[in-house]
Design an enzyme around this catalytic site. Structure first.
Site, PDB file in Angstrom:
ATOM      1  N   PHE A  17      27.575  54.589  53.062  1.00  0.00           N
ATOM      2  CA  PHE A  17      27.720  53.752  51.873  1.00  0.00           C
ATOM      3  C   PHE A  17      26.388  53.140  51.479  1.00  0.00           C
ATOM      4  CE2 PHE A  17      31.337  53.292  54.811  1.00  0.00           C
ATOM      5  CZ  PHE A  17      32.285  54.026  54.104  1.00  0.00           C
ATOM      6  N   GLY A  46      26.285  47.008  61.786  1.00  0.00           N
ATOM      7  CA  GLY A  46      26.997  47.949  60.917  1.00  0.00           C
ATOM      8  C   GLY A  46      26.266  49.272  60.890  1.00  0.00           C
ATOM      9  N   ASP A  71      27.376  48.474  66.436  1.00  0.00           N
ATOM     10  CA  ASP A  71      28.694  48.702  65.821  1.00  0.00           C
ATOM     11  C   ASP A  71      29.713  48.868  66.936  1.00  0.00           C
ATOM     12  OD1 ASP A  71      30.906  49.881  64.159  1.00  0.00           O
ATOM     13  OD2 ASP A  71      29.305  50.163  62.693  1.00  0.00           O
ATOM     14  N   GLY A  75      35.250  50.969  62.752  1.00  0.00           N
ATOM     15  CA  GLY A  75      35.389  50.744  61.313  1.00  0.00           C
ATOM     16  C   GLY A  75      35.823  49.332  60.965  1.00  0.00           C
ATOM     17  N   SER A 124      29.971  42.547  67.317  1.00  0.00           N
ATOM     18  CA  SER A 124      28.736  41.831  67.007  1.00  0.00           C
ATOM     19  C   SER A 124      28.647  40.449  67.658  1.00  0.00           C
ATOM     20  CB  SER A 124      28.651  41.718  65.482  1.00  0.00           C
ATOM     21  OG  SER A 124      27.736  40.744  65.103  1.00  0.00           O
ATOM     22  N   ASP A 141      25.052  44.451  57.645  1.00  0.00           N
ATOM     23  CA  ASP A 141      25.876  45.383  56.861  1.00  0.00           C
ATOM     24  C   ASP A 141      27.143  45.717  57.654  1.00  0.00           C
ATOM     25  OD1 ASP A 141      26.572  47.028  54.735  1.00  0.00           O
ATOM     26  OD2 ASP A 141      25.414  48.737  55.468  1.00  0.00           O
ATOM     27  N   HIS A 144      32.974  42.939  55.995  1.00  0.00           N
ATOM     28  CA  HIS A 144      32.787  42.162  54.772  1.00  0.00           C
ATOM     29  C   HIS A 144      33.835  41.081  54.572  1.00  0.00           C
ATOM     30  CE1 HIS A 144      29.551  44.730  54.149  1.00  0.00           C
ATOM     31  NE2 HIS A 144      29.868  45.339  53.018  1.00  0.00           N
TER      32      HIS A 144
HETATM   33  N1  SAH Z   1      25.015  50.580  57.513  1.00  0.00           N
HETATM   34  C1  SAH Z   1      26.007  51.654  57.436  1.00  0.00           C
HETATM   35  C2  SAH Z   1      27.345  51.178  56.895  1.00  0.00           C
HETATM   36  C3  SAH Z   1      28.043  50.186  57.759  1.00  0.00           C
HETATM   37  S1  SAH Z   1      29.753  50.048  57.342  1.00  0.00           S
HETATM   38  C4  SAH Z   1      25.476  52.802  56.558  1.00  0.00           C
HETATM   39  O1  SAH Z   1      24.374  52.742  56.086  1.00  0.00           O
HETATM   40  O2  SAH Z   1      26.192  53.760  56.334  1.00  0.00           O
HETATM   41  C5  SAH Z   1      30.226  48.649  58.264  1.00  0.00           C
HETATM   42  C6  SAH Z   1      30.323  48.886  59.758  1.00  0.00           C
HETATM   43  O3  SAH Z   1      30.479  47.615  60.387  1.00  0.00           O
HETATM   44  C7  SAH Z   1      31.518  49.728  60.219  1.00  0.00           C
HETATM   45  O4  SAH Z   1      31.051  50.873  60.895  1.00  0.00           O
HETATM   46  C8  SAH Z   1      32.291  48.805  61.186  1.00  0.00           C
HETATM   47  O5  SAH Z   1      32.787  49.458  62.342  1.00  0.00           O
HETATM   48  C9  SAH Z   1      31.239  47.790  61.562  1.00  0.00           C
HETATM   49  N2  SAH Z   1      31.777  46.491  61.963  1.00  0.00           N
HETATM   50  C10 SAH Z   1      32.629  45.704  61.258  1.00  0.00           C
HETATM   51  N3  SAH Z   1      32.865  44.562  61.929  1.00  0.00           N
HETATM   52  C11 SAH Z   1      32.149  44.627  63.090  1.00  0.00           C
HETATM   53  C12 SAH Z   1      31.987  43.758  64.204  1.00  0.00           C
HETATM   54  N4  SAH Z   1      32.592  42.582  64.245  1.00  0.00           N
HETATM   55  N5  SAH Z   1      31.198  44.154  65.220  1.00  0.00           N
HETATM   56  C13 SAH Z   1      30.567  45.362  65.189  1.00  0.00           C
HETATM   57  N6  SAH Z   1      30.680  46.218  64.158  1.00  0.00           N
HETATM   58  C14 SAH Z   1      31.459  45.861  63.122  1.00  0.00           C
HETATM   59 MG    MG Z   2      27.034  48.258  53.043  1.00  0.00          MG
END
Ligand code: SAH
Ligand code: MG
Length: 211
Positions: A17, A46, A71, A75, A124, A141, A144
């Site tokens: 994304f 992320g 990550d 997801g 995280s 990232d 959200h």
């Molecule tokens: N930076 C990536 C997109 C990240 S999408 C790119 O360039 O394509 C968001 C990611 O955050 C997802 O893979 C999801 O698994 C991760 N995520 C969401 N909440 C999280 C958390 N609390 N701890 C670790 N990873 C998390």
């Molecule tokens: Mg993003």
């Protein structure tokens, strides 16, 4: 070592994304930082399938830095079945859970970045309190949802060194363009007076730590 241009073209083929202009901005911003402060330690929250990790990793490799790509690999909410960004090809058939780790590993290996981009697999906010290394660059990232984005900001932004950069993705001031949580943490960073605006590309905001 693959040439940067080759790596950037490879990044475009990775599932994810990150629009091209924002990915290139990630690379250019990180490369300029790495040229100022070589051998930097950077971290992204992320990782998904490794797209942003290739953009940032290309800059880290050029400037002898290291990127942690964090990550849990299961997801975010919007990636689960029935939601907008669900991709059934990323479901692990053995347990029915989304698992982006094998794809992430193939991406990093395919980019030739295994000695530059290091995976941290877990939630995280569990990792953050045990991570005491100062960071020259933090890219937020991850999830959200408001509580998740705020927790990432609170856990990781204090680790950014003075002069270092905090990057936030998916910052939309207008709620009709997307969720507001990344925008809110961007405002919180400015309000803290510890960060100032550095640059903006699409929904990517870059802040520099001043205090
Ligand atoms: N930076 C990536 C997109 C990240 S999408 C790119 O360039 O394509 C968001 C990611 O955050 C997802 O893979 C999801 O698994 C991760 N995520 C969401 N909440 C999280 C958390 N609390 N701890 C670790 N990873 C998390
Ligand atoms: Mg993003």
């Amino acid at each position: 070592m693959r040439r940067a241009g080759e790596l950037l073209a490879f990044a475009e083929t990775v599932k994810g994304f990150m629009p091209r202009d924002e990915g290139l901005a990630l690379y250019e911003t990180a490369r300029a930082l790495g040229e100022r402060c070589p051998r930097g330690t950077w971290l992204e929250i992320g990782a998904w399938c490794g797209k942003s990790a290739v953009y940032l990793g290309a800059a880290a490799q050029r400037t002898s830095g290291l990127l942690y790509s964090l990550d849990h690999h299961h997801g975010s909410e919007e990636n689960q079945e029935g939601w907008e960004h669900f991709d059934p090809s990323l479901v692990d058939p053995t347990d029915g859970r989304l698992n982006t780790l094998p794809t992430w590993q193939r991406t990093i290996a395919g980019a030739g970045l295994e000695a530059t981009v290091i995976g941290l697999v877990g939630p995280s906010t569990v990792i953050a309190p045990h991570f005491s290394q100062p960071l020259d660059l933090v890219f937020i990232d991850g999830g959200h949802a408001r509580d998740v984005a705020v927790a990432d900001y609170e856990a990781w932004s204090p680790k950014v060194t003075v002069g270092g950069l905090l990057l936030i993705h998916d910052v939309f001031a207008d709620p009709s363009d997307g969720g507001r949580a990344p925008y809110e943490i961007y405002l919180a960073a400015l309000a803290s007076e510890e960060f100032v605006d550095y640059s903006a590309t699409g929904s990517l905001r870059v802040l520099r730590r001043v205090g």
